[in-house]
Scaffold this active site. Structure first.
Site, PDB file in Angstrom:
ATOM      1  N   GLU A   1     -69.622  34.201  29.525  1.00 55.27           N
ATOM      2  CA  GLU A   1     -70.856  33.811  30.236  1.00 55.27           C
ATOM      3  C   GLU A   1     -70.573  32.611  31.156  1.00 55.27           C
ATOM      4  O   GLU A   1     -71.385  31.691  31.280  1.00 55.27           O
ATOM      5  CB  GLU A   1     -71.996  33.492  29.249  1.00 55.27           C
ATOM      6  N   ALA A   2     -69.412  32.669  31.816  1.00 59.41           N
ATOM      7  CA  ALA A   2     -68.951  31.534  32.624  1.00 59.41           C
ATOM      8  C   ALA A   2     -69.797  31.311  33.870  1.00 59.41           C
ATOM      9  O   ALA A   2     -69.736  30.235  34.478  1.00 59.41           O
ATOM     10  CB  ALA A   2     -67.485  31.741  33.014  1.00 59.41           C
TER      11      ALA A   2
ATOM     12  N   VAL B   1     -81.781  31.436  35.855  1.00 53.26           N
ATOM     13  CA  VAL B   1     -81.292  31.751  34.509  1.00 53.26           C
ATOM     14  C   VAL B   1     -82.440  32.202  33.603  1.00 53.26           C
ATOM     15  O   VAL B   1     -83.346  31.425  33.309  1.00 53.26           O
ATOM     16  CB  VAL B   1     -80.571  30.529  33.885  1.00 53.26           C
ATOM     17  N   VAL B   2     -82.421  33.456  33.227  1.00 50.80           N
ATOM     18  CA  VAL B   2     -83.329  33.989  32.203  1.00 50.80           C
ATOM     19  C   VAL B   2     -82.490  34.956  31.365  1.00 50.80           C
ATOM     20  O   VAL B   2     -82.111  36.032  31.831  1.00 50.80           O
ATOM     21  CB  VAL B   2     -84.542  34.736  32.810  1.00 50.80           C
TER      22      VAL B   2
HETATM   23  C1  LIG Z   1     -78.620  38.893  36.741  1.00 50.88           C
HETATM   24  C2  LIG Z   1     -78.963  37.722  35.883  1.00 50.88           C
HETATM   25  C3  LIG Z   1     -78.576  37.699  34.553  1.00 50.88           C
HETATM   26  N1  LIG Z   1     -78.906  36.649  33.775  1.00 50.88           N
HETATM   27  C4  LIG Z   1     -78.500  36.641  32.375  1.00 50.88           C
HETATM   28  C5  LIG Z   1     -78.884  37.851  31.575  1.00 50.88           C
HETATM   29  C6  LIG Z   1     -77.850  37.871  30.465  1.00 50.88           C
HETATM   30  O1  LIG Z   1     -78.325  37.036  29.422  1.00 50.88           O
HETATM   31  C7  LIG Z   1     -76.625  37.246  31.134  1.00 50.88           C
HETATM   32  C8  LIG Z   1     -75.562  38.256  31.504  1.00 50.88           C
HETATM   33  O2  LIG Z   1     -74.985  38.735  30.327  1.00 50.88           O
HETATM   34  P1  LIG Z   1     -74.018  40.029  30.271  1.00 50.88           P
HETATM   35  O3  LIG Z   1     -73.219  39.788  29.028  1.00 50.88           O
HETATM   36  O4  LIG Z   1     -73.184  40.034  31.514  1.00 50.88           O
HETATM   37  O5  LIG Z   1     -74.892  41.228  30.176  1.00 50.88           O
HETATM   38  O6  LIG Z   1     -77.091  36.611  32.314  1.00 50.88           O
HETATM   39  C9  LIG Z   1     -79.600  35.570  34.306  1.00 50.88           C
HETATM   40  O7  LIG Z   1     -79.866  34.588  33.611  1.00 50.88           O
HETATM   41  N2  LIG Z   1     -79.983  35.588  35.614  1.00 50.88           N
HETATM   42  C10 LIG Z   1     -79.703  36.633  36.418  1.00 50.88           C
HETATM   43  O8  LIG Z   1     -80.093  36.605  37.619  1.00 50.88           O
END
Ligand SMILES: Cc1cn([C@H]2C[C@H](O)[C@@H](COP(=O)(O)O)O2)c(=O)[nH]c1=O
Ligand SMILES: Nc1ncnc2c1ncn2[C@@H]1O[C@H](COP(=O)(O)OP(=O)(O)O)[C@@H](O)[C@H]1O
Length: 230
Positions: A87-88, A170-171
């Site tokens: 989640e970098a 971030v959601v």
């Molecule tokens: C597009 C997008 C994603 N996120 C968040 C949703 C998930 O919790 C992670 C991605 O996790 P994954 O292991 O790659 O499925 O990112 C976000 O916060 N904001 C966004 O625009």
């Protein structure tokens, strides 16, 4: 020579699974690593994959200093050969710079995993810095697919069944939220992202196209009035 590698792709393309596999393969050869993640869907201090595997991990807060953390462990005699950083996209630019410094000055491999762009197709700051600094950016081979079958390259955010393009960057959420009202995501090809055409919207439009001729038979439009020639 150590490397900073950014493994990237859309949501649901297997990044966390690969992170777990990389850790497994390196540990199996006697190398010692630290596993980090931030805001994993499964909760804090865990790195989880949709394939059902998970492992304990160090949670990355905005105030975490990777450089200090690695140097203090090494000074205390702990061996560190590699870092797994999931989640970098959520890491700060400074944290990515610390990771690069760890590679260059401590000869520790850093394997970072994350999505590049958010639901507006804009780069996350952490991913942008990784693209700028990584020795290699590797796009995952397993392609997530759009509902139309094309390769998915975007992550759409869906709220109450509709795609949105405004909101907080971030959601945390999943690609198939079980409960209504919860933010969920759907991977789409660019064409369908631009048309705001999620699988739900595509189904609805296909259904109305099927229903339309039937409705016309049942309830035909009134005939056009015949205009009399003067
Ligand atoms: C597009 C997008 C994603 N996120 C968040 C949703 C998930 O919790 C992670 C991605 O996790 P994954 O292991 O790659 O499925 O990112 C976000 O916060 N904001 C966004 O625009
Ligand atoms: N039931 C399943 N059977 C086989 N593969 C699955 C199953 N569920 C998920 N997967 C695989 O797991 C991938 C998602 O893995 P994950 O590591 O959670 O993705 P990411 O971290 O990129 O969001 C999917 O692309 C798919 O290949």
């Amino acid at each position: 020579m150590a490397e900073l590698v950014f493994f990237s792709g859309t949501m649901d393309c297997g990044k966390s699974t690969l992170a777990l596999q990389m850790d497994h393969n390196h540990a199996a050869r006697g190398r010692v690593g630290l596993i980090f993640t931030k805001l994993d869907r499964a909760g804090s201090n865990v790195l989880s994959s949709r394939l059902g595997l998970s492992t304990g991990a160090l949670e990355v807060g905005d105030d975490l200093d990777f450089w200090e953390g690695v140097v203090s462990r090494a000074t205390a005699g702990q061996r560190i050969d590699y870092l797994i950083c999931d989640e970098a996209q959520f890491y700060t630019c400074e944290q990515v710079e610390q990771l690069a410094r760890i590679v260059d000055e401590m000869d520790v491999d850093v394997f970072a995993f994350g999505i590049t762009a958010d639901f507006r197709t804009e780069l996350f700051p952490g991913s942008k810095r990784l693209i700028e600094l990584a020795d290699r950016v590797q796009v995952l081979q397993v392609e997530a697919l759009c509902w139309c079958g094309r390769r998915a390259t975007t992550n759409a955010r869906v709220v109450d069944g509709s795609m949105v393009v405004e909101g907080e960057q971030v959601v945390v959420g999943d690609t198939n939220a079980a409960e209504p009202g919860v933010v969920e995501y759907e991977v789409l090809c660019r064409r369908h992202y631009m048309r705001r055409m999620t699988s739900h919207a595509a189904r609805a439009s296909a259904q109305s196209a099927e229903v339309l001729p039937f409705e016309l038979d049942v309830c035909p439009l009134p005939p056009l009035p015949i205009t009399q020639a003067d």
